[in-house]
Design a protein around this motif. Sequence first.
Motif, short mmCIF file in Angstrom:
data_model
loop_
_atom_site.label_atom_id
_atom_site.label_comp_id
_atom_site.label_asym_id
_atom_site.label_seq_id
_atom_site.Cartn_x
_atom_site.Cartn_y
_atom_site.Cartn_z
N SER A 196 -9.82 11.11 -7.25
CA SER A 196 -9.84 11.70 -5.92
C SER A 196 -9.66 10.64 -4.84
O SER A 196 -8.92 10.85 -3.86
CB SER A 196 -11.16 12.45 -5.70
N VAL A 197 -10.31 9.48 -5.01
CA VAL A 197 -10.16 8.39 -4.05
C VAL A 197 -8.72 7.88 -4.01
O VAL A 197 -8.14 7.66 -2.94
CB VAL A 197 -11.13 7.24 -4.39
N LEU A 198 -8.12 7.70 -5.19
CA LEU A 198 -6.73 7.23 -5.25
C LEU A 198 -5.78 8.22 -4.60
O LEU A 198 -4.85 7.83 -3.88
CB LEU A 198 -6.33 6.98 -6.71
N LEU A 199 -6.00 9.50 -4.84
CA LEU A 199 -5.13 10.53 -4.27
C LEU A 199 -5.25 10.56 -2.74
O LEU A 199 -4.23 10.68 -2.04
CB LEU A 199 -5.50 11.89 -4.86
N HIS A 200 -6.46 10.44 -2.22
CA HIS A 200 -6.67 10.47 -0.77
C HIS A 200 -6.18 9.20 -0.08
O HIS A 200 -5.95 9.20 1.14
CB HIS A 200 -8.15 10.69 -0.44
N SER A 201 -6.04 8.11 -0.84
CA SER A 201 -5.60 6.84 -0.23
C SER A 201 -4.09 6.66 -0.26
O SER A 201 -3.59 5.70 0.32
CB SER A 201 -6.27 5.66 -0.95
N LEU A 202 -3.37 7.56 -0.91
CA LEU A 202 -1.92 7.39 -1.05
C LEU A 202 -1.21 7.35 0.30
O LEU A 202 -0.41 6.44 0.58
CB LEU A 202 -1.34 8.52 -1.91
N LEU A 203 -1.47 8.32 1.16
CA LEU A 203 -0.76 8.37 2.45
C LEU A 203 -1.16 7.22 3.38
O LEU A 203 -0.28 6.59 3.97
CB LEU A 203 -0.99 9.72 3.13
N PRO A 204 -2.46 6.92 3.55
CA PRO A 204 -2.79 5.75 4.38
C PRO A 204 -2.19 4.46 3.85
O PRO A 204 -1.67 3.65 4.62
CB PRO A 204 -4.33 5.70 4.33
N ALA A 205 -2.24 4.26 2.53
CA ALA A 205 -1.69 3.04 1.95
C ALA A 205 -0.17 2.99 2.12
O ALA A 205 0.40 1.94 2.43
CB ALA A 205 -2.05 2.94 0.47
N LEU A 206 0.49 4.12 1.93
CA LEU A 206 1.95 4.17 2.06
C LEU A 206 2.39 3.83 3.48
O LEU A 206 3.38 3.13 3.68
CB LEU A 206 2.46 5.55 1.66
N SER A 207 1.65 4.32 4.47
CA SER A 207 2.02 4.02 5.86
C SER A 207 1.91 2.53 6.17
O SER A 207 2.69 1.99 6.96
CB SER A 207 1.12 4.82 6.82
N LEU A 208 0.95 1.85 5.53
CA LEU A 208 0.78 0.42 5.74
C LEU A 208 1.79 -0.39 4.94
O LEU A 208 2.32 -1.40 5.42
CB LEU A 208 -0.64 0.00 5.35
N VAL A 209 2.07 0.04 3.72
CA VAL A 209 3.01 -0.69 2.86
C VAL A 209 4.42 -0.63 3.41
O VAL A 209 5.14 -1.63 3.45
CB VAL A 209 2.97 -0.14 1.42
N VAL A 210 4.85 0.55 3.88
CA VAL A 210 6.22 0.73 4.36
C VAL A 210 6.52 -0.21 5.51
O VAL A 210 7.58 -0.86 5.56
CB VAL A 210 6.45 2.20 4.77
N VAL A 211 5.59 -0.31 6.46
CA VAL A 211 5.81 -1.18 7.62
C VAL A 211 5.61 -2.65 7.25
O VAL A 211 6.40 -3.52 7.64
CB VAL A 211 4.88 -0.78 8.78
N GLY A 212 4.57 -2.95 6.50
CA GLY A 212 4.29 -4.34 6.13
C GLY A 212 5.37 -4.94 5.26
O GLY A 212 5.71 -6.12 5.40
N LEU A 213 5.96 -4.15 4.40
CA LEU A 213 7.01 -4.64 3.51
C LEU A 213 8.20 -5.17 4.31
O LEU A 213 8.80 -6.18 3.93
CB LEU A 213 7.46 -3.51 2.57
N GLY A 214 8.54 -4.51 5.41
CA GLY A 214 9.68 -4.95 6.22
C GLY A 214 9.48 -6.35 6.79
O GLY A 214 10.41 -7.18 6.76
N GLY A 215 8.28 -6.65 7.27
CA GLY A 215 8.02 -7.97 7.83
C GLY A 215 8.08 -9.07 6.79
O GLY A 215 8.67 -10.13 7.02
N TRP A 216 7.45 -8.83 5.62
CA TRP A 216 7.49 -9.82 4.55
C TRP A 216 8.92 -10.02 4.04
O TRP A 216 9.32 -11.14 3.72
CB TRP A 216 6.58 -9.40 3.39
N PHE A 217 9.69 -8.93 3.95
CA PHE A 217 11.07 -9.00 3.47
C PHE A 217 11.91 -9.90 4.39
O PHE A 217 12.60 -10.82 3.92
CB PHE A 217 11.67 -7.59 3.42
N LEU A 218 11.84 -9.65 5.68
CA LEU A 218 12.64 -10.43 6.62
C LEU A 218 12.22 -11.89 6.66
O LEU A 218 13.06 -12.80 6.73
CB LEU A 218 12.53 -9.81 8.02
N GLY A 219 10.92 -12.14 6.59
CA GLY A 219 10.44 -13.52 6.60
C GLY A 219 10.88 -14.29 5.37
O GLY A 219 11.34 -15.43 5.47
N MET A 220 10.75 -13.67 4.22
CA MET A 220 11.14 -14.35 2.98
C MET A 220 12.65 -14.54 2.91
O MET A 220 13.13 -15.60 2.45
CB MET A 220 10.67 -13.52 1.78
N ARG A 221 13.42 -13.56 3.36
CA ARG A 221 14.88 -13.71 3.33
C ARG A 221 15.33 -14.86 4.22
O ARG A 221 16.22 -15.63 3.84
CB ARG A 221 15.54 -12.40 3.79
#
Length: 334
Positions: A196-221
């Motif tokens: 239940s905890v994992l299911l309820h955390s999917l959307l909050p985690a996804l919103s953070l991962v989607v945006v955070g991934l872009g910054g790390w991607f550009l910096g590493m590239r």
Amino acid sequence: MKTYAIYLAKRLLQFVLVVFIGINLTYVISHATPIDPVEQTISALTSFGNTSPEAIETMRESLRELYGMSGTPLEQYVSFWSRIVVGDFGPSLSAFPTPVSELILRALPWTIGLLVVATVLAWLLGNLLGGLAGYYRKNRLLKAMGLIAMGLHPMPYYVVAFVLLVVFGFLWPVLPISGGSGIGVGRGFSFDFISSVLLHSLLPALSLVVVGLGGWFLGMRALVSNIVTEDYVVYAELGGVDRRRILTSYVMRNALVPQVTGLAMSLGAIFTGAIITEEVFGYPGIGSLLVDAVHAGDYSLVLGITSVSIVAVSLAVLVIDLLYPLLDPRVQVE
């Protein structure tokens, strides 16, 4: 060794100074608010019945002592620091008489669980894809990922949270959009609660991962794009070294040093919580607790959360400063 000991002493002094100044600023700002917590508490306690003036005065004196507001401003300041050094932030005004430290400890596991996983996942994916995009610069799929990352990077994470809320809460309601776990699910190390905890955390985690991934991607590239032009990389390529080994051992390993610093800073900052994301999804973390404390005028709770955040971020920076000379010989200890 003596040089590193001097370096360690300087960094520890800086750490103590930053924490001291930060908590002092928080103390001054919180005490500058026009809200009187004592009168607010008395008003709430006496709103349901008649209370004698003597009882109210006794209550006022007890509450001022309890909140550390009795005596002169200097005595209050000394009392504040005598509590802080032992982790006692006093009782919460909005959840009286529950201690502030207890409320923080209740919310902290939710925020740590959500943000540590989201931050580390975004860091790993962003650096992996960014490193590949910087090395294989002619790959069309990686170029397309770069365009997507450039579009996501400047986007506020709470905008993504609202979009996910609309999509999965109304247009395609397949995921829970509120709370940290299902209603009626008993807390504990059981399969029902964990799922239940994992299911309820999917959307909050996804919103953070989607945006955070872009910054790390550009910096590493960007880092990899600069490193691939270095002489040792060109020499390895001309010498016939396997490209996968060049990418992992020669390029990405050197490019990860500043990225590790960014990760430490991000992990230290999780103690502030993802405030708006937690509010959007009703997640019971530090961010939601801080917003509720501000709305209720609970400056004891606000002071406790900000103090924990200041110590956590400062400690993360200290650890990185101490590890840098040991991990990277190019860093000079001065």
